[in-house]
Design a protein around this motif. Structure first.
Motif, PDB file in Angstrom:
ATOM      1  N   LEU A 125      41.124  50.810  32.212  1.00  0.00           N
ATOM      2  CA  LEU A 125      41.013  49.452  31.660  1.00  0.00           C
ATOM      3  C   LEU A 125      42.138  48.530  32.128  1.00  0.00           C
ATOM      4  N   CYS A 126      43.010  49.028  32.962  1.00  0.00           N
ATOM      5  CA  CYS A 126      44.185  48.272  33.407  1.00  0.00           C
ATOM      6  C   CYS A 126      43.825  46.889  33.952  1.00  0.00           C
ATOM      7  N   ALA A 127      42.964  46.816  34.950  1.00  0.00           N
ATOM      8  CA  ALA A 127      42.626  45.525  35.569  1.00  0.00           C
ATOM      9  C   ALA A 127      41.943  44.597  34.566  1.00  0.00           C
ATOM     10  N   ARG A 128      41.118  45.163  33.721  1.00  0.00           N
ATOM     11  CA  ARG A 128      40.419  44.354  32.717  1.00  0.00           C
ATOM     12  C   ARG A 128      41.396  43.741  31.705  1.00  0.00           C
ATOM     13  N   LEU A 129      42.397  44.507  31.283  1.00  0.00           N
ATOM     14  CA  LEU A 129      43.393  43.967  30.355  1.00  0.00           C
ATOM     15  C   LEU A 129      44.245  42.902  31.045  1.00  0.00           C
ATOM     16  N   ASN A 130      44.637  43.139  32.268  1.00  0.00           N
ATOM     17  CA  ASN A 130      45.412  42.125  32.998  1.00  0.00           C
ATOM     18  C   ASN A 130      44.631  40.820  33.113  1.00  0.00           C
ATOM     19  N   ALA A 131      43.354  40.903  33.443  1.00  0.00           N
ATOM     20  CA  ALA A 131      42.518  39.698  33.542  1.00  0.00           C
ATOM     21  C   ALA A 131      42.395  39.008  32.181  1.00  0.00           C
ATOM     22  N   HIS A 132      42.300  39.789  31.131  1.00  0.00           N
ATOM     23  CA  HIS A 132      42.213  39.255  29.772  1.00  0.00           C
ATOM     24  C   HIS A 132      43.475  38.447  29.440  1.00  0.00           C
ATOM     25  N   ILE A 133      44.626  39.011  29.777  1.00  0.00           N
ATOM     26  CA  ILE A 133      45.900  38.334  29.499  1.00  0.00           C
ATOM     27  C   ILE A 133      46.041  37.080  30.357  1.00  0.00           C
ATOM     28  N   VAL A 134      45.766  37.203  31.650  1.00  0.00           N
ATOM     29  CA  VAL A 134      45.903  36.072  32.572  1.00  0.00           C
ATOM     30  C   VAL A 134      44.981  34.919  32.177  1.00  0.00           C
ATOM     31  N   SER A 135      43.847  35.238  31.550  1.00  0.00           N
ATOM     32  CA  SER A 135      42.932  34.177  31.128  1.00  0.00           C
ATOM     33  C   SER A 135      43.400  33.478  29.851  1.00  0.00           C
ATOM     34  N   GLY A 136      44.560  33.867  29.344  1.00  0.00           N
ATOM     35  CA  GLY A 136      45.152  33.165  28.210  1.00  0.00           C
ATOM     36  C   GLY A 136      45.081  33.872  26.875  1.00  0.00           C
TER      37      GLY A 136
END
Length: 173
Positions: A125-136
């Protein structure tokens, strides 16, 4: 399953009034209590969001100041890069940490309904969590929803979060 233990420790301890990691219970720091309880349940441990001489310490991802999700993202990234299947996250202010925590959670994503940061998260889930954070997104609740995390409800948890200094006194009552 190769399981990484991640102590989420980057908080500012504002409500507590001093560094919670250094608070002592029976002469042992809160951070040491959590580490000792987590150690037999996992294959390795990292400390997220702070530096500690004896342990592997990793900075929050994608940067500091993101709250608990930054620590979780750091742990998932570390776990993925180092061959771990999943990460067991625990805040440094969780006491007393159960000795069967990893076994009781099973496979993830799964966390406790009353303690969102205590959970098992697949390293994938690493990339998915990073994208979640980067999206605000910054709230753990938003990540629970986005990740499809299963919430476990327990009527009386055997542990508590130490949020304010008076919580330490309640432990001994």
């Amino acid at each position: 399953m190769a399981l990484l233990g991640a102590i989420i420790g980057g908080g500012m301890s504002r409500r507590f009034g001093s560094d919670k990691a250094m608070a002592r219970i029976d002469g042992v720091t809160l951070l040491d209590h959590v580490h000792a309880a987590l150690q037999p349940q996992v294959d390795d441990i990292v400390l997220c969001g702070r530096s500690w001489l004896e342990w592997t310490s990793i900075p929050d991802v994608p940067g500091p100041g993101l709250g608990p999700l930054g620590g979780m993202a750091a742990a998932l990234e570390y776990g993925r890069r180092n061959g771990f299947d999943a990460v067991l996250t625990v805040p440094l202010d969780t006491y007393p940490l159960p000795s069967d925590l990893a076994r009781s959670l099973g496979t993830g994503p799964v966390c406790f309904a009353d303690q969102y940061m205590v959970g098992i998260w697949p390293a994938s889930l690493c990339a998915r969590l990073n994208a979640h954070i980067v999206s605000g997104h910054r709230s753990v609740r938003s990540w629970i929803s986005a990740s499809g995390c299963q919430l476990i409800k327990v009527d009386n948890l055997a542990w508590r979060n130490i949020n304010v200094a008076t919580d330490l006194h309640e432990i001994f009552e």
